[in-house]
Design a protein around this motif. Structure first.
Motif, PDB file in Angstrom:
ATOM      1  N   LYS A  63      -5.282  -3.026  -6.019  1.00  0.00           N
ATOM      2  CA  LYS A  63      -6.534  -3.120  -5.276  1.00  0.00           C
ATOM      3  C   LYS A  63      -7.326  -1.817  -5.439  1.00  0.00           C
ATOM      4  O   LYS A  63      -7.653  -1.444  -6.539  1.00  0.00           O
ATOM      5  CB  LYS A  63      -6.253  -3.466  -3.815  1.00  0.00           C
ATOM      6  N   SER A  64      -7.607  -1.112  -4.347  1.00  0.00           N
ATOM      7  CA  SER A  64      -8.470   0.070  -4.422  1.00  0.00           C
ATOM      8  C   SER A  64      -7.687   1.373  -4.299  1.00  0.00           C
ATOM      9  O   SER A  64      -6.476   1.377  -4.026  1.00  0.00           O
ATOM     10  CB  SER A  64      -9.530   0.008  -3.312  1.00  0.00           C
ATOM     11  N   VAL A 117      -7.739   0.732 -11.041  1.00  0.00           N
ATOM     12  CA  VAL A 117      -7.684  -0.181  -9.895  1.00  0.00           C
ATOM     13  C   VAL A 117      -7.975  -1.600 -10.357  1.00  0.00           C
ATOM     14  O   VAL A 117      -8.348  -1.831 -11.508  1.00  0.00           O
ATOM     15  CB  VAL A 117      -8.678   0.245  -8.793  1.00  0.00           C
ATOM     16  N   GLU A 123     -12.528  -3.825  -7.550  1.00  0.00           N
ATOM     17  CA  GLU A 123     -12.103  -2.935  -6.473  1.00  0.00           C
ATOM     18  C   GLU A 123     -12.763  -1.563  -6.636  1.00  0.00           C
ATOM     19  O   GLU A 123     -13.445  -1.297  -7.622  1.00  0.00           O
ATOM     20  CB  GLU A 123     -10.575  -2.799  -6.473  1.00  0.00           C
ATOM     21  N   ASP A 138       0.822  -1.209   0.000  1.00  0.00           N
ATOM     22  CA  ASP A 138       0.000   0.000   0.000  1.00  0.00           C
ATOM     23  C   ASP A 138       0.858   1.262   0.000  1.00  0.00           C
ATOM     24  O   ASP A 138       1.977   1.286   0.515  1.00  0.00           O
ATOM     25  CB  ASP A 138      -0.896   0.032   1.245  1.00  0.00           C
ATOM     26  N   THR A 197      -6.226   3.894   1.762  1.00  0.00           N
ATOM     27  CA  THR A 197      -7.137   2.872   2.277  1.00  0.00           C
ATOM     28  C   THR A 197      -8.310   3.569   2.978  1.00  0.00           C
ATOM     29  O   THR A 197      -8.307   4.791   3.152  1.00  0.00           O
ATOM     30  CB  THR A 197      -6.434   1.938   3.285  1.00  0.00           C
ATOM     31  N   ALA A 218      -3.398   1.017  -9.056  1.00  0.00           N
ATOM     32  CA  ALA A 218      -3.386   0.184  -7.859  1.00  0.00           C
ATOM     33  C   ALA A 218      -3.909  -1.212  -8.183  1.00  0.00           C
ATOM     34  O   ALA A 218      -4.896  -1.357  -8.907  1.00  0.00           O
ATOM     35  CB  ALA A 218      -4.236   0.806  -6.754  1.00  0.00           C
ATOM     36  N   ASN A 261      -3.081  -1.141  -2.229  1.00  0.00           N
ATOM     37  CA  ASN A 261      -3.957   0.009  -2.419  1.00  0.00           C
ATOM     38  C   ASN A 261      -3.147   1.310  -2.493  1.00  0.00           C
ATOM     39  O   ASN A 261      -2.050   1.404  -1.955  1.00  0.00           O
ATOM     40  CB  ASN A 261      -4.928   0.144  -1.236  1.00  0.00           C
TER      41      ASN A 261
END
Length: 244
Positions: A201-202, A228, A232, A143, A175, A199, A172
């Motif tokens: 993820k998110s 993303v 996500e 992250d 977050t 990213a 991410n």
């Protein structure tokens, strides 16, 4: 020349600092009576279990290690300041040769002419204060988040027109509990400061204002592109407006 430093008890097998704490404070200088050119601080390797602070008011802080996959700085908290106050020279890394780091704590970095940092280690890239008059590029395996424990002082500040590019290979960018905070525009400024996010993820991004009123978002957020992972989410927050 180049700089190699180990701080703390050395592990002979790995030639690295062991768990005994050690800090590094290093300042780059030049003899102004002899040398009027920019004097770069070239880092071959710095390994410390404590904190590392690098300051070079005479020029840039650069990666001098030919191993592109190696972290040239290993530390807990890392602070880097490149270039003279109110000057135009001084970058952290370059577009062709990023500064690779492996830090377990927070990152503070300021420069005049661009900022290129890659977190090689698996730890979260925790941003405590990032500012540059040039483009800002940050990449991490995990992250990338702002240190919200510091209040509203923790954000990325793109001073001049340019771009902020953030890439998390496995995690991410921001977050739900630690949003990534960006100051890349105010209402009176045209869309000349672009944010690019990628990213796995998110992404959770807040636009900050220079006023920094309270802990809420308050600035104008200029976005070029956010990508993303499949399924996500993307969350953006900016009281002053969000522009694509």
């Amino acid at each position: 020349g180049t700089v190699s430093i180990n701080a703390g008890q050395i592990d002979g097998a790995n030639n690295e600092a062991s768990n005994i704490s050690g800090n590094v404070y290093l300042e780059g200088r030049k003899d102004s009576l002899v040398n009027t050119q920019a004097a770069d601080l070239n880092i071959m390797q710095i390994a410390a279990k404590g904190d590392v602070i690098l300051a070079n008011a005479s020029g840039s802080v650069l990666n001098a290690n030919s191993n592109s996959g190696m972290a040239v700085i290993k530390a807990n908290n890392l602070t880097i300041d490149a270039g003279p106050k109110d000057g135009t020279i001084g970058s952290i890394g370059t577009a062709d040769n990023w500064l690779n780091v492996s830090i377990t704590g927070g990152l503070n970095a300021t420069s005049n002419a661009g900022l290129y940092i890659k977190q090689i280690g698996a730890d979260t890239l925790l941003l405590q204060g990032i500012a540059s008059k040039g483009d800002i590029y940050l990449t991490a395996l995990s992250d990338i988040v702002s240190d919200t424990s510091l209040g509203t002082t923790s954000y990325i500040n793109l001073v001049n027109p340019g771009s902020i590019t953030l890439k998390s290979l496995n995690g991410n960018v921001g977050t739900k509990t630690n949003w990534l905070r960006v100051l890349n525009g105010e209402e009176a400024i045209t869309n000349d400061k672009h944010l690019v996010v990628e990213a796995a993820k998110s992404a959770y991004i807040k636009g900050m204002s220079t006023a920094q009123d309270g802990a809420s978002a308050g600035g104008t957020l200029y976005v070029e592109n956010i990508a993303v992972g499949s399924g996500e989410s993307i969350s953006l927050d900016a009281n002053g407006g969000i522009y694509f």
